[in-house]
Design a protein around this motif. Structure first.
Motif, PDB file in Angstrom:
ATOM      1  N   LEU A 470       0.833  -1.202   0.000  1.00  0.00           N
ATOM      2  CA  LEU A 470       0.000   0.000   0.000  1.00  0.00           C
ATOM      3  C   LEU A 470       0.871   1.257   0.000  1.00  0.00           C
ATOM      4  O   LEU A 470       0.610   2.213  -0.749  1.00  0.00           O
ATOM      5  CB  LEU A 470      -0.919  -0.020   1.213  1.00  0.00           C
ATOM      6  N   ARG A 471       1.901   1.266   0.827  1.00  0.00           N
ATOM      7  CA  ARG A 471       2.772   2.440   0.893  1.00  0.00           C
ATOM      8  C   ARG A 471       3.504   2.665  -0.427  1.00  0.00           C
ATOM      9  O   ARG A 471       3.706   3.812  -0.846  1.00  0.00           O
ATOM     10  CB  ARG A 471       3.757   2.280   2.054  1.00  0.00           C
ATOM     11  N   ASP A 472       3.889   1.603  -1.099  1.00  0.00           N
ATOM     12  CA  ASP A 472       4.520   1.748  -2.415  1.00  0.00           C
ATOM     13  C   ASP A 472       3.536   2.348  -3.424  1.00  0.00           C
ATOM     14  O   ASP A 472       3.912   3.187  -4.254  1.00  0.00           O
ATOM     15  CB  ASP A 472       5.015   0.393  -2.916  1.00  0.00           C
ATOM     16  N   VAL A 473       2.280   1.900  -3.358  1.00  0.00           N
ATOM     17  CA  VAL A 473       1.256   2.441  -4.260  1.00  0.00           C
ATOM     18  C   VAL A 473       1.126   3.945  -4.061  1.00  0.00           C
ATOM     19  O   VAL A 473       1.110   4.724  -5.027  1.00  0.00           O
ATOM     20  CB  VAL A 473      -0.107   1.744  -4.025  1.00  0.00           C
ATOM     21  N   ASP A 489      -4.115   4.189 -12.115  1.00  0.00           N
ATOM     22  CA  ASP A 489      -3.319   2.984 -11.849  1.00  0.00           C
ATOM     23  C   ASP A 489      -3.229   2.723 -10.349  1.00  0.00           C
ATOM     24  O   ASP A 489      -3.295   1.577  -9.889  1.00  0.00           O
ATOM     25  CB  ASP A 489      -1.911   3.138 -12.424  1.00  0.00           C
ATOM     26  N   GLY A 490      -3.076   3.800  -9.586  1.00  0.00           N
ATOM     27  CA  GLY A 490      -2.997   3.659  -8.143  1.00  0.00           C
ATOM     28  C   GLY A 490      -4.268   3.084  -7.557  1.00  0.00           C
ATOM     29  O   GLY A 490      -4.226   2.225  -6.662  1.00  0.00           O
ATOM     30  N   LEU A 491      -5.414   3.526  -8.057  1.00  0.00           N
ATOM     31  CA  LEU A 491      -6.688   2.982  -7.571  1.00  0.00           C
ATOM     32  C   LEU A 491      -6.825   1.503  -7.891  1.00  0.00           C
ATOM     33  O   LEU A 491      -7.326   0.716  -7.078  1.00  0.00           O
ATOM     34  CB  LEU A 491      -7.851   3.774  -8.173  1.00  0.00           C
ATOM     35  N   GLU A 492      -6.371   1.096  -9.070  1.00  0.00           N
ATOM     36  CA  GLU A 492      -6.421  -0.320  -9.436  1.00  0.00           C
ATOM     37  C   GLU A 492      -5.506  -1.147  -8.534  1.00  0.00           C
ATOM     38  O   GLU A 492      -5.890  -2.229  -8.065  1.00  0.00           O
ATOM     39  CB  GLU A 492      -6.010  -0.495 -10.896  1.00  0.00           C
ATOM     40  N   LYS A 493      -4.316  -0.645  -8.288  1.00  0.00           N
ATOM     41  CA  LYS A 493      -3.384  -1.378  -7.437  1.00  0.00           C
ATOM     42  C   LYS A 493      -3.879  -1.431  -5.992  1.00  0.00           C
ATOM     43  O   LYS A 493      -3.680  -2.436  -5.305  1.00  0.00           O
ATOM     44  CB  LYS A 493      -1.997  -0.731  -7.504  1.00  0.00           C
ATOM     45  N   ARG A 498      -6.502  -4.567  -1.511  1.00  0.00           N
ATOM     46  CA  ARG A 498      -7.698  -4.845  -0.724  1.00  0.00           C
ATOM     47  C   ARG A 498      -8.147  -6.298  -0.917  1.00  0.00           C
ATOM     48  O   ARG A 498      -8.544  -6.974   0.038  1.00  0.00           O
ATOM     49  CB  ARG A 498      -8.818  -3.886  -1.116  1.00  0.00           C
ATOM     50  N   GLU A 499      -8.092  -6.784  -2.144  1.00  0.00           N
ATOM     51  CA  GLU A 499      -8.488  -8.175  -2.412  1.00  0.00           C
ATOM     52  C   GLU A 499      -7.599  -9.162  -1.664  1.00  0.00           C
ATOM     53  O   GLU A 499      -8.055 -10.201  -1.182  1.00  0.00           O
ATOM     54  CB  GLU A 499      -8.425  -8.456  -3.911  1.00  0.00           C
ATOM     55  N   ALA A 528      -6.466   5.893   1.998  1.00  0.00           N
ATOM     56  CA  ALA A 528      -5.704   5.912   0.745  1.00  0.00           C
ATOM     57  C   ALA A 528      -6.635   6.049  -0.455  1.00  0.00           C
ATOM     58  O   ALA A 528      -6.349   6.796  -1.404  1.00  0.00           O
ATOM     59  CB  ALA A 528      -4.861   4.650   0.628  1.00  0.00           C
ATOM     60  N   GLU A 529      -7.747   5.338  -0.432  1.00  0.00           N
ATOM     61  CA  GLU A 529      -8.714   5.475  -1.518  1.00  0.00           C
ATOM     62  C   GLU A 529      -9.230   6.908  -1.599  1.00  0.00           C
ATOM     63  O   GLU A 529      -9.367   7.485  -2.684  1.00  0.00           O
ATOM     64  CB  GLU A 529      -9.877   4.507  -1.333  1.00  0.00           C
ATOM     65  N   GLY A 530      -9.498   7.505  -0.442  1.00  0.00           N
ATOM     66  CA  GLY A 530      -9.964   8.890  -0.424  1.00  0.00           C
ATOM     67  C   GLY A 530      -8.935   9.856  -0.985  1.00  0.00           C
ATOM     68  O   GLY A 530      -9.280  10.805  -1.707  1.00  0.00           O
ATOM     69  N   VAL A 531      -7.668   9.647  -0.677  1.00  0.00           N
ATOM     70  CA  VAL A 531      -6.602  10.501  -1.200  1.00  0.00           C
ATOM     71  C   VAL A 531      -6.545  10.394  -2.722  1.00  0.00           C
ATOM     72  O   VAL A 531      -6.519  11.413  -3.440  1.00  0.00           O
ATOM     73  CB  VAL A 531      -5.242  10.124  -0.585  1.00  0.00           C
ATOM     74  N   LEU A 532      -6.521   9.169  -3.239  1.00  0.00           N
ATOM     75  CA  LEU A 532      -6.413   8.964  -4.683  1.00  0.00           C
ATOM     76  C   LEU A 532      -7.625   9.537  -5.423  1.00  0.00           C
ATOM     77  O   LEU A 532      -7.478  10.206  -6.454  1.00  0.00           O
ATOM     78  CB  LEU A 532      -6.261   7.476  -4.980  1.00  0.00           C
ATOM     79  N   ARG A 533      -8.814   9.285  -4.910  1.00  0.00           N
ATOM     80  CA  ARG A 533     -10.020   9.770  -5.586  1.00  0.00           C
ATOM     81  C   ARG A 533     -10.106  11.299  -5.528  1.00  0.00           C
ATOM     82  O   ARG A 533     -10.496  11.950  -6.502  1.00  0.00           O
ATOM     83  CB  ARG A 533     -11.264   9.135  -4.983  1.00  0.00           C
TER      84      ARG A 533
END
Length: 600
Positions: A470-473, A489-493, A498-499, A528-533
């Motif tokens: 996660l931190r690398d993403v 790409d970050g959201l996909e990773k 999460r999976e 993290a999802e909130g940051v990316l979105r």
């Protein structure tokens, strides 16, 4: 507060693990400066609270804020005042700050500093006995009060001492995993004792979140790995509150660059801004003082986002060190000056085999502070969920798109007092003994069962492995430079990480670091999802948010991005930003600016 023995599941629901039940008038989650100052105000107004923290008493991230705390005292520059402090805060925040947040902080800070001095905080003093002040980046005047380079540590020591004098109860090594909320009202919290693994249920009609920020979402960060993981923001989000400005993460220009001979724990550790505030200079690998090319007027003391991007540019264009950094040098100052004004930095590098008085150190940007967080009413601390309040780095609003150095500690004590005052004003006799609705009792039971199941997860993926992924993403896709393709790409990773949580493997030990990591991972995935979105939604560059595909600041984007939990997942919306008051706008129009030559 009323603790009761662990509940026997045979007496309630057969599949609910045993737990301890604690009834408290006000629960304060987080034991740094913000939580401590809130609890002190409650106590002084006759309201009991319980403060809980994940670490030992006095061991909070506040202690890592070394350089100083802002207040327009005018000790050295008499023309400074709170309006100019507010103007600097707005300017650094690129004018998307919450007006109430800025003005309440800057107006109240002179009184808060004098109060801290009265409580015994050993501020450095001028020859005539005034509280001394130093320059910090992007400040028009010397406004940053300090205790050498250990200001945060001295602040927390002072607050803890005051709290102990007031006999405020404190419980250490407790981790909250969920707030008991129906989306409209909070009724307490649940978590576990990290020492013995025992589950704990806290019943409270008033809960204050002071649980820090989320800079540890990144691989290079200035926190310890187990703090600033987004606990506060994630807890509030799950409880029904809105988050705001998550895209704005401050990368401090001067984090330590890992030397092969050092322990890995030093990577990204902060080299305080006080080094530059006392005259430190930045050089690239070619020996050039490169800030002359980026900010000839303010040089190394320009805004943190400006200096961080300048360093990133030097490295990207091949003028960085072999380790991916640049050099910070204060060796032109006298050794005695460095030892007096920067004692902790001097000692740290001396222990690592470097002499600040004779040689430069390698530095590079490091994730340091999150401007985003819970959206609150700064007059009250209210989150929109009845009974739930937030304060400190857990909230958004004071700093806008980028934080003025020295304002983080200021916010904790200025707003902490106001939140405590408001909670005391709405507290009534019925809050002394809150009762838990049946639905919340069931929610607590489900959380305890979920935690027990998590501890027994028998997959083959260690939580630490997913934390590293996660931190690398986040480092690769939501760092200093961003664009839409990379964010997608970050959201996909992130979704792939999460999976993989379905394959977690733990050993059943609820006191282990692995169990703590697994809980942190859940918090971090949400934030993290909130940051990316949010970063994808904001199609401009502003402050700490820099889009290489939208390099200009767009006046149409002078608004905040808010995140809330919808019926089908994370939802975002925009909101217009309020305007400064007339007196602060006048200070903005006056155009005050740091004159760097004072340091030369």
């Amino acid at each position: 507060m009323t603790p009761t023995p662990p509940t026997d599941p045979s007496e309630t629901d057969g599949d609910v693990p045993e737990y301890e039940e604690v009834t408290v008038p006000v629960l304060v989650i987080g034991a740094g400066a913000a939580g401590a100052r809130t609890a002190i105000e409650l106590a002084e107004q006759g309201v009991d609270s319980l403060v809980i923290g994940k670490r030992s008493h006095g061991d909070a991230h506040t202690t890592w804020a070394a350089g100083g705390i802002n207040a327009a005292l005018g000790s050295l520059d008499e023309e400074d005042d709170w309006r100019i402090h507010a103007a600097d805060t707005y300017d650094e925040g690129h004018f998307i700050n919450d007006p109430d947040a800025v003005e309440l902080t800057t107006k109240h800070m002179p009184d808060r500093i004098r109060e801290l001095a009265d409580w015994g905080m050993p501020f450095d003093r001028t020859e005539d006995g005034k509280i001394n002040q130093r320059y910090f980046g992007a400040q028009s005047f010397r406004r940053t009060c300090f205790v050498g380079d250990r200001t945060g540590e001295a602040l927390l020591e002072t607050l803890v001492s005051k709290a102990q004098e007031l006999e405020i109860p404190y419980r250490e090594n407790v981790m909250v995993t969920r707030l008991l909320s129906d989306g409209n009202r909070v009724h307490g919290a649940v978590g576990y004792d990290m020492d013995d693994g025992q589950f704990v249920l806290f019943e409270a009609n008033h809960v204050v979140l002071a649980a820090g920020g989320y800079s540890a979402l990144y691989d290079r960060h200035s926190s310890r790995d187990e703090e600033n993981n987004g606990d506060g923001a994630a807890l509030a989000y799950e409880a029904g509150a809105e988050l705001m400005d998550l895209e704005f993460v401050q990368f401090h220009p001067t984090g330590m660059v890992q030397d092969p001979d050092w322990n890995e724990e030093w990577s990204g550790r902060l080299v305080t801004e006080a080094v530059r505030g006392e005259g430190g200079r930045l050089f690239n690998a070619d020996g050039e003082r490169f800030m002359e090319n980026y900010s000839p007027n303010q040089m190394e003391l320009d805004a943190r986002d400006v200096v961080a991007r300048a360093i990133a540019q030097e490295v990207r264009e091949g003028r960085g060190t072999d380790n991916g950094g640049v050099y910070l040098d204060i060796s032109h100052r006298e050794r005695e000056f460095i030892e007096e004004r920067l004692p902790r930095m001097y000692e740290r590098f001396q222990n690592l085999g470097l002499d600040l008085a004779e040689e430069a150190v390698e530095v590079a940007p490091t994730a340091h502070y999150s401007m985003g967080g819970v959206d609150i009413d700064f007059n009250t601390g209210e989150t929109g969920v009845e009974g739930l309040y937030a304060v400190g780095e857990t909230v958004a609003g004071v700093h806008g798109a980028n934080r003025l150095g020295g304002n983080s500690l200021a916010e904790t004590v200025a707003i902490g007092k106001l939140v405590g005052d408001h909670v005391a004003s709405v507290f009534d006799a019925g809050d002394e003994n809150p009762t838990l609705p049946a639905g919340m009792q069931s929610l607590a039971g489900r959380e305890f069962r979920s935690l027990a199941d998590l501890a027994e997860s028998d997959g083959d993926v260690p939580p630490a492995e997913l934390l590293a992924e996660l931190r690398d993403v986040m480092e690769d896709h939501a760092g200093i430079l961003r664009d839409e393709e990379s964010l997608d790409d970050g959201l996909e990773k992130l979704a792939a990480v999460r999976e993989k949580t379905a394959e977690l493997g733990l050993d059943g030990d609820r006191t282990s670091r692995a169990f703590e990591d697994a809980i942190d991972l859940a918090f971090m995935l949400t934030v993290a999802e909130g940051v990316l979105r949010s970063a994808k939604r904001r199609t401009e560059s502003r402050g700490a948010h820099y889009r290489t595909d939208y390099e200009e600041t767009d006046e149409e984007w002078r608004k905040n991005v808010l995140v809330h939990r919808g019926d089908t997942g994370m939802e975002l919306r925009d909101r217009a930003v309020g305007l400064p008051s007339e007196e602060v706008q006048e200070a903005i129009d006056e155009g005050h600016e740091l004159e760097y030559h004072h340091l030369e």
